[in-house]
Structure formats: C-alpha cells, structure tokens
Design a protein around this motif. Structure first.
Motif, mmCIF file in Angstrom:
data_model
loop_
_atom_site.group_PDB
_atom_site.id
_atom_site.type_symbol
_atom_site.label_atom_id
_atom_site.label_comp_id
_atom_site.label_asym_id
_atom_site.label_seq_id
_atom_site.Cartn_x
_atom_site.Cartn_y
_atom_site.Cartn_z
ATOM 1 N N ASN A 181 0.857 -1.185 0.000
ATOM 2 C CA ASN A 181 0.000 0.000 0.000
ATOM 3 C C ASN A 181 0.891 1.232 0.000
ATOM 4 O OD1 ASN A 181 -1.748 2.105 0.480
ATOM 5 N ND2 ASN A 181 -2.817 1.137 2.177
ATOM 6 N N THR A 183 0.445 4.248 -0.026
ATOM 7 C CA THR A 183 0.023 5.452 0.688
ATOM 8 C C THR A 183 0.388 5.378 2.165
ATOM 9 O OG1 THR A 183 -2.194 4.604 1.224
ATOM 10 C CG2 THR A 183 -1.928 5.710 -0.901
ATOM 11 N N ARG A 184 0.921 4.247 2.624
ATOM 12 C CA ARG A 184 1.278 4.066 4.030
ATOM 13 C C ARG A 184 2.783 4.164 4.213
ATOM 14 N NH1 ARG A 184 -1.119 0.578 7.921
ATOM 15 N NH2 ARG A 184 0.630 -0.824 7.594
ATOM 16 N N SER A 197 -0.799 7.383 7.119
ATOM 17 C CA SER A 197 -1.509 7.163 5.863
ATOM 18 C C SER A 197 -1.817 8.467 5.144
ATOM 19 C CB SER A 197 -2.815 6.398 6.124
ATOM 20 O OG SER A 197 -2.543 5.116 6.659
#
Length: 277
Positions: A181, A183-184, A197
């Motif tokens: 992910n 965005t993390r 996040s």
C-alpha cells in the motif's frame, strides 16, 4: 550466510547498502564516500560528488526512487564542531554516474535538528533516515527528530509535524513505504513502529506484539505489591495497575528511573535524563 568473502579492503566502514531495482547494481555509503558496484558487489568504484564530500561527513544514507531507479539520493549528517543538526543531500538523475548537491549545510530547515534550526540540537549521528515516494521521484521524506517532506527533488523541505514531542516518537532510525500500500509510510523509531496514511502528517503507533522494551529500573509498592512501575530506555514509564492492565505514561528519556512512595505506591517518583525529579 554460512560463508563470506571480503570484496572491499579500503575506506571507512560502510553504513548502508542499497540495490538499484532488481539489477546487479549496488550502492554503498560510508561516513565520507559513496560507492557503486555494477556486478553485485564483486567490484566497487567511488562515485564523484559535485562538490566533493566533506571531511566532516558522519552518517550516510541512500534512497533510490522505485518509480525511476535512475534517480538516487545520497545524504550525510555533518559534524560541525559537535553540532549534528545539519545534513547535505546529493542527487543523481543518471543512475549514479554523477551526483549534484541539492541541499547544503546552510539550507534550512536543519533536517536532524529538534526544531529545524541550526542550533536546535540533535543526534544526527544516531538518528537519520531518507526515503523516496514510490510514485514520484521528486517527493522525498527525511526523519530524525522531526519528519520532513520535499516535493522538488530535495531542494527544499518542510516539516509535516508540529514538534518533535508530538505525533511520532523522536529518534527515527528508518523509513519505508508499505510494499502492499504505497500510501502508508512506516517509521522505525526508538519508541517502536509508527504508521502514517497521509504523507507523514498524522501518525499512529503500531507495535503491538513487539516485545522490545528495555527497562532501566523497576519500582514496586510496599503496601500494594501488585502495583509495579518500570522506567524504560527512551520510552517513558509503564506501570501495572491494580486493574491488571499495563499503562504508559510520558515518553522519550523522561522517567527512566522510578520509585514508589512507601505508604502510597500510586505516588511515583521518576527522574529524567536531564537530572530532574
């Protein structure tokens, strides 16, 4: 790892080795030099920096852009008469053939300072990390005591948090993006793992299940022996209350030594690294 072969016999000790994508190209950084290997570590060559590396360079870090592996950042903390709050960053856009300085020791904010100023103090020789956004080679993050973001290829930075005492544990050792992910952001700190996040603005602790606390001392109630308090290295104090739950109070190097009042164990005395009680 059963056997090892030495591939370099000169230069100062290497602090980090990073692979360029899935290729055989490796980069290694020491306290004063940047090295490149095109054959997965069999042979190494020093990379030229413009301007050349300073003899005051101390702690080095490398970050390679996942979205464009020709973009590489090399950065060092600088020792300026015992002040470790400043750093310099070099950038390559041609896969490491040449590097040009984008951020100098005179640039502000000071990336390893407690407050971003030159005289804000800091432990850059121990705490400093850099990472590139997986989708944009010009978006760069650094962390030491504060957390900084650049959107112009490490030419300028701004802090994403209001102070070193909030949001995320100070003393940031490493920063990575979640490979599942992008965005993390995950930061490894002296206080455990923290996750953001929203590009480093808000952080949440994420260390449940990690048994990695280091205790300096314990205090126990004389009247109520079920009340136990412990002072941790760099993480405040934890106490086992009569409800059988563990609670955390404060953080950092505060409260490392603990003592319970003889008659009322819930009155706890602690001392900080600055000598205060």
């Amino acid at each position: 790892g059963a056997t090892w072969t030495k591939r370099a016999t000169s230069g100062s000790w290497v602090q980090e080795v990073v692979q360029k994508g899935n290729s055989d190209t490796l980069f290694a950084i020491s306290g004063d030099s940047l090295f490149m290997s095109a054959d997965f570590g069999d042979n190494w060559n020093v990379r030229n920096l413009d301007p050349v590396a300073s003899s005051n360079y101390l702690k080095g870090r490398i970050a390679i852009s996942p979205s464009n592996t020709n973009v590489i950042y090399a950065t060092w903390i600088i020792n300026l008469a015992g002040n470790y709050s400043q750093s310099e960053i070099f950038k390559s856009v041609n896969g490491g053939s040449t590097f040009v300085k984008t951020y100098s020791s005179s640039s502000l904010p000071a990336l390893s300072s407690y407050d971003g100023t030159v005289n804000g103090g800091g432990y850059g020789w121990a705490n400093y990390a850099i990472v590139v956004d997986p989708t944009n080679s010009n978006t760069v993050y650094t962390g030491a005591h504060l957390f900084f973001k650049s959107t112009d290829g490490a030419q300028s930075f701004s802090s994403t948090i209001s102070g070193w005492w909030c949001c995320i544990h100070t003393d940031i050792q490493d920063i990575i993006f979640d490979p599942t992910n992008n965005t993390r952001i995950l930061a490894a700190t002296d206080g455990g793992i923290f996750v953001s996040s929203n590009q480093g603005v808000a952080w949440q602790p994420s260390s449940n299940g990690l048994n990695c606390s280091q205790y300096y001392s314990f205090g126990q109630g004389h009247v109520d022996s079920n009340f136990v308090v412990g002072g941790l290295q760099d993480n405040g104090i934890m106490y086992l209350n009569t409800d059988n739950n563990i609670h955390t109070y404060a953080g950092g190097d505060y409260n490392r030594f603990t003592l319970c009042d003889y008659f009322n164990p819930h009155n706890v005395y602690t001392s900080s690294s600055g000598g205060k009680v």
